[in-house]
Each structure stands twice: as C-alpha cells, then as structure tokens.
Write a protein that holds these residues in place. Sequence first.
Motif, PDB file in Angstrom:
ATOM      1  N   LEU A 187       4.419   9.526  -5.680  1.00 40.03           N
ATOM      2  CA  LEU A 187       4.713   9.182  -4.294  1.00 40.03           C
ATOM      3  C   LEU A 187       4.822   7.664  -4.185  1.00 40.03           C
ATOM      4  O   LEU A 187       3.933   6.936  -4.642  1.00 40.03           O
ATOM      5  CB  LEU A 187       3.614   9.681  -3.358  1.00 40.03           C
ATOM      6  N   LEU A 188       5.904   7.207  -3.577  1.00 42.24           N
ATOM      7  CA  LEU A 188       6.141   5.775  -3.392  1.00 42.24           C
ATOM      8  C   LEU A 188       5.664   5.326  -2.019  1.00 42.24           C
ATOM      9  O   LEU A 188       5.554   6.137  -1.092  1.00 42.24           O
ATOM     10  CB  LEU A 188       7.629   5.471  -3.546  1.00 42.24           C
ATOM     11  N   PRO A 189       5.381   4.039  -1.854  1.00 46.36           N
ATOM     12  CA  PRO A 189       4.935   3.546  -0.542  1.00 46.36           C
ATOM     13  C   PRO A 189       5.978   3.805   0.546  1.00 46.36           C
ATOM     14  O   PRO A 189       7.174   3.593   0.340  1.00 46.36           O
ATOM     15  CB  PRO A 189       4.761   2.043  -0.774  1.00 46.36           C
ATOM     16  N   ILE A 190       5.508   4.270   1.688  1.00 45.56           N
ATOM     17  CA  ILE A 190       6.369   4.394   2.868  1.00 45.56           C
ATOM     18  C   ILE A 190       5.495   4.354   4.114  1.00 45.56           C
ATOM     19  O   ILE A 190       4.501   5.073   4.208  1.00 45.56           O
ATOM     20  CB  ILE A 190       7.243   5.668   2.820  1.00 45.56           C
ATOM     21  N   TYR A 191       5.825   3.476   5.046  1.00 42.75           N
ATOM     22  CA  TYR A 191       5.111   3.344   6.312  1.00 42.75           C
ATOM     23  C   TYR A 191       6.007   2.578   7.271  1.00 42.75           C
ATOM     24  O   TYR A 191       6.912   1.831   6.855  1.00 42.75           O
ATOM     25  CB  TYR A 191       3.759   2.641   6.131  1.00 42.75           C
ATOM     26  N   ILE A 196       1.905  -2.696  -6.482  1.00 42.39           N
ATOM     27  CA  ILE A 196       2.527  -1.599  -5.737  1.00 42.39           C
ATOM     28  C   ILE A 196       1.682  -0.342  -5.929  1.00 42.39           C
ATOM     29  O   ILE A 196       1.545   0.162  -7.051  1.00 42.39           O
ATOM     30  CB  ILE A 196       3.966  -1.349  -6.221  1.00 42.39           C
ATOM     31  N   ALA A 197       1.129   0.183  -4.845  1.00 40.92           N
ATOM     32  CA  ALA A 197       0.311   1.394  -4.908  1.00 40.92           C
ATOM     33  C   ALA A 197       1.198   2.628  -4.902  1.00 40.92           C
ATOM     34  O   ALA A 197       2.201   2.689  -4.174  1.00 40.92           O
ATOM     35  CB  ALA A 197      -0.657   1.438  -3.732  1.00 40.92           C
ATOM     36  N   THR A 198       0.845   3.613  -5.719  1.00 36.99           N
ATOM     37  CA  THR A 198       1.518   4.912  -5.722  1.00 36.99           C
ATOM     38  C   THR A 198       0.450   6.000  -5.764  1.00 36.99           C
ATOM     39  O   THR A 198      -0.734   5.715  -5.864  1.00 36.99           O
ATOM     40  CB  THR A 198       2.450   5.068  -6.937  1.00 36.99           C
ATOM     41  N   ARG A 199       0.867   7.236  -5.695  1.00 34.14           N
ATOM     42  CA  ARG A 199      -0.019   8.376  -5.893  1.00 34.14           C
ATOM     43  C   ARG A 199       0.693   9.382  -6.776  1.00 34.14           C
ATOM     44  O   ARG A 199       1.925   9.461  -6.775  1.00 34.14           O
ATOM     45  CB  ARG A 199      -0.414   9.034  -4.558  1.00 34.14           C
ATOM     46  N   ARG A 200      -0.092  10.181  -7.504  1.00 34.47           N
ATOM     47  CA  ARG A 200       0.508  11.216  -8.342  1.00 34.47           C
ATOM     48  C   ARG A 200       1.111  12.306  -7.459  1.00 34.47           C
ATOM     49  O   ARG A 200       0.843  12.396  -6.257  1.00 34.47           O
ATOM     50  CB  ARG A 200      -0.549  11.832  -9.265  1.00 34.47           C
ATOM     51  N   GLY A 201       1.895  13.177  -8.082  1.00 32.84           N
ATOM     52  CA  GLY A 201       2.417  14.327  -7.361  1.00 32.84           C
ATOM     53  C   GLY A 201       1.300  15.150  -6.747  1.00 32.84           C
ATOM     54  O   GLY A 201       0.154  15.135  -7.214  1.00 32.84           O
ATOM     55  N   HIS A 218      -5.252  12.378   9.949  1.00 34.86           N
ATOM     56  CA  HIS A 218      -5.861  11.477   8.972  1.00 34.86           C
ATOM     57  C   HIS A 218      -5.023  10.199   8.874  1.00 34.86           C
ATOM     58  O   HIS A 218      -3.808  10.222   9.157  1.00 34.86           O
ATOM     59  CB  HIS A 218      -5.923  12.202   7.623  1.00 34.86           C
ATOM     60  N   PRO A 219      -5.604   9.069   8.477  1.00 30.79           N
ATOM     61  CA  PRO A 219      -4.833   7.811   8.413  1.00 30.79           C
ATOM     62  C   PRO A 219      -3.610   7.845   7.499  1.00 30.79           C
ATOM     63  O   PRO A 219      -2.706   7.021   7.662  1.00 30.79           O
ATOM     64  CB  PRO A 219      -5.864   6.791   7.918  1.00 30.79           C
ATOM     65  N   ARG A 220      -3.549   8.772   6.524  1.00 25.90           N
ATOM     66  CA  ARG A 220      -2.361   8.877   5.684  1.00 25.90           C
ATOM     67  C   ARG A 220      -1.206   9.586   6.388  1.00 25.90           C
ATOM     68  O   ARG A 220      -0.078   9.603   5.872  1.00 25.90           O
ATOM     69  CB  ARG A 220      -2.694   9.643   4.389  1.00 25.90           C
ATOM     70  N   LYS A 221      -1.480  10.165   7.550  1.00 27.98           N
ATOM     71  CA  LYS A 221      -0.440  10.912   8.249  1.00 27.98           C
ATOM     72  C   LYS A 221       0.395   9.972   9.127  1.00 27.98           C
ATOM     73  O   LYS A 221       0.070   8.802   9.318  1.00 27.98           O
ATOM     74  CB  LYS A 221      -1.069  12.025   9.074  1.00 27.98           C
ATOM     75  N   PRO A 244       0.829  -1.214   0.000  1.00 31.23           N
ATOM     76  CA  PRO A 244       0.000   0.000   0.000  1.00 31.23           C
ATOM     77  C   PRO A 244       0.853   1.249   0.000  1.00 31.23           C
ATOM     78  O   PRO A 244       2.049   1.216   0.321  1.00 31.23           O
ATOM     79  CB  PRO A 244      -0.801  -0.135   1.298  1.00 31.23           C
ATOM     80  N   ILE A 245       0.234   2.371  -0.342  1.00 30.11           N
ATOM     81  CA  ILE A 245       0.936   3.650  -0.302  1.00 30.11           C
ATOM     82  C   ILE A 245       1.254   4.056   1.133  1.00 30.11           C
ATOM     83  O   ILE A 245       2.282   4.676   1.428  1.00 30.11           O
ATOM     84  CB  ILE A 245       0.109   4.753  -1.016  1.00 30.11           C
ATOM     85  N   ALA A 246       0.389   3.697   2.069  1.00 32.31           N
ATOM     86  CA  ALA A 246       0.570   4.046   3.481  1.00 32.31           C
ATOM     87  C   ALA A 246      -0.189   3.030   4.322  1.00 32.31           C
ATOM     88  O   ALA A 246      -1.094   2.351   3.830  1.00 32.31           O
ATOM     89  CB  ALA A 246       0.055   5.450   3.770  1.00 32.31           C
ATOM     90  N   LEU A 247       0.186   2.939   5.590  1.00 31.86           N
ATOM     91  CA  LEU A 247      -0.468   1.995   6.495  1.00 31.86           C
ATOM     92  C   LEU A 247      -0.325   2.513   7.925  1.00 31.86           C
ATOM     93  O   LEU A 247       0.795   2.647   8.428  1.00 31.86           O
ATOM     94  CB  LEU A 247       0.174   0.610   6.377  1.00 31.86           C
ATOM     95  N   PRO A 248      -1.439   2.836   8.590  1.00 32.15           N
ATOM     96  CA  PRO A 248      -1.338   3.299   9.982  1.00 32.15           C
ATOM     97  C   PRO A 248      -0.751   2.197  10.862  1.00 32.15           C
ATOM     98  O   PRO A 248      -0.959   1.010  10.613  1.00 32.15           O
ATOM     99  CB  PRO A 248      -2.792   3.590  10.371  1.00 32.15           C
TER     100      PRO A 248
END
Length: 379
Positions: free
Chosen positions: A354-358, A318-323, A182-185, A3-7
Amino acid sequence: MIPIALPILDGEEGEAARRTVLSGWLSQGPQVAAFEHEFAALVGASYACAVSNCTAALHLALRAIGVGPGDEVVTASHSFIASANSIRYCGATPVFVDIDPSTYNLDPERVAEAITERTRAILVVHQMGMPCDLAALKALADRHQISLIEDAACAAGSQIRIDGLWDWIGKPHGQIACFSFHPRKVITTGEGGMMATGSVDLDQKFKLLRQHGMSVPDTVRHGSQQVIFEDYLEVGFNYRMTDMQAAIGRKQLERLTDIVSRRRALAGLYAELLGNIEGLSLPFEPEWARSNWQSYCVRLPDRVDQRAVMQSLLDQGIATRRGIMCAHREVPYAHEKQRHDLCQSELAQDRSILLPIYAQMVEEDQVRVADALKATLRN
C-alpha cells in the motif's frame, strides 16, 4: 517522511470537541443522535447507530440477526482480522473463501461454492474502499435466504451503481453495513463505528445491545420530569460512542465529499505516474464502482522481494504497508483446515504493498513516491 495516511483535522473539529466538553455531556448523548441522523441521511439509509468501533458494529450486526454456535458465516480471509473475529465472538465459524485478484474483494463464484445448510450469513468486505460486487452477492444471499452483512470499514464515501443508479455504500442492499472511523480511514473520530440499516427492528436491537441491554437510555432518564427505573432485558455490551467523538464526526462528515473527490484525483495521478512500470499491477476499479481510495494498493512484479521494497522506500522517507493480511494465516485460525483454496488471498498479501495516500498529499509527494518505487524496482 511521507506517511502512509494522515487524518484531515483542523480547528473546526477542535472547536466542536471543546463545545461538547463545556456542555457537560460527554458520553453518548445529543451529539451521537445528531451524527446518526446526518450519516443516515447522507448514505440513504433509514437508520444509523453509532458504536465504539467497527469491530463492535460487526459483532452487533451478526448477533442481531441471530448468528450463534453451530452457524457458519462465509467471508474473506483477506481482510483485517476483525472480520473473522466478529464471527467467532458469536460462537460461529468463519468459512474463508478466495478473492477476485483484480479487486481484492470476495469472488461471488467462490462464495456460492461455500454455502451449506449451516450458512447463516455472508459477510462481505469492501476492501480498501473498493465496493464489492453487491448485486451478485445480494442475489446469492436472497436465493439461499441468508443474510448479507457489509464490512464497509474502509468504504465511507464509496459508491456503487445498482440497477442503473449510483448509491452510497451504506444505503441498505443487505441487512446491515458497518463502518469504521479509525484514523486510517477517510474520515475519523479517533475510534468509532456506525451501523446503517433499513430495518427499524434491527436498529432498535443495536441500540439496546450497545448499552448493556438497558430498556431506557440514560438520555431519556435524564430528560424526564418523572422518576424512571430502567430494566436490563438481555446481556448487552458497552459499545457506545462518546459525544466528543460524535461532535468530531459531524464535522468530518461535512468534509467527506470533498475528501473523496481529492483522493480520487490522487489515485488518478498515481495511475499516470506508475502506469509504465513493467510488471507492476495497479488497482482496478470496475465501471460500476467509485472507490473512496482509502488505500492505494499495487502488486509488485514477480520475483521482487516485498519486504526489501518496503524497507528501501522507508529508508528514503516513504512509509508503506504490506498487502492486506489473511486471517487464516494467523494463530487463532492457522490450526484449522481450510475447506477452500485461498491462493489469490495469499498472493495479494505477499506480493502487494500500500502506497501513501491522503487528502493533504501534493503532487510533489506523489512524484517522489513514484520515482522512489521505480528506482527501487530497477535495483
């Protein structure tokens, strides 16, 4: 799927929420007060006020310093749309200026060019957790006698060196710093926000406005042995945080230092794994900044299709997000003629991912991301 992020949550947060449910006090109450006190102590602020989300925090911050119709607030288009919307909520005009392409944060020189007699405040953004040049921007605000508000939605746990000392983002350098949970934070309460300030008057204003302008909070009325009738002193809002959220937030706050340390290690490994890809630009951290690495943003080589790269990575799990988006390109703002060139903001949106990081990410996952990105760019 990576995932892009994970709490990072476990039974401690669950138990904290359970105890709060069983206490019978679910809305804003003692857990919120404790969370505010602990957050302020951590970041070095005199006061903190918990609210329902960071958008509410930004709105209250601008409202509390008197931003209103006819005023202008200089800010970044290259930010989540809440930054611009919070200015519009006050009836004021967001004046968008461009970013420094190395940090994705407001360029102080561009901010200086945008200040006019109608400018009431500068709303800076610590984009993706990377501290902006607060020293330069604060000097600019002070020189023009306008307010400086920090959109620190992504920046809990980030640090900045000012006058030779390392401070947490949230220790007041401007008037107010606003955070998101927010959960992405980096830490989360599901939804939620926090406002940090050094002014007792502003803190009292926030706490009045977040609860309908009520003169006596319900916590005081419920604890009183005498009957108290409250008054409603002005038009306020329902921007309260619940005690269930705050109970989770207090546990998350205990983890913050370890989470940031882990994320910084992950960013270091990404730099090693991706550093030899021709044409790929990696994030830049100034020597006076310590990012919490809420996001890890890379800029793609020229003539590489952003969407195609993202789709290829998604096809590989692999999940990413745009700029980061640009508000001036969205419907509520697109019809307005922009006064200032925003080419760097647009390039950052169009050419970055944006690449996955958690914190729970392991080296094997990062190697997989790096190998997939290399292969995709080769093809």
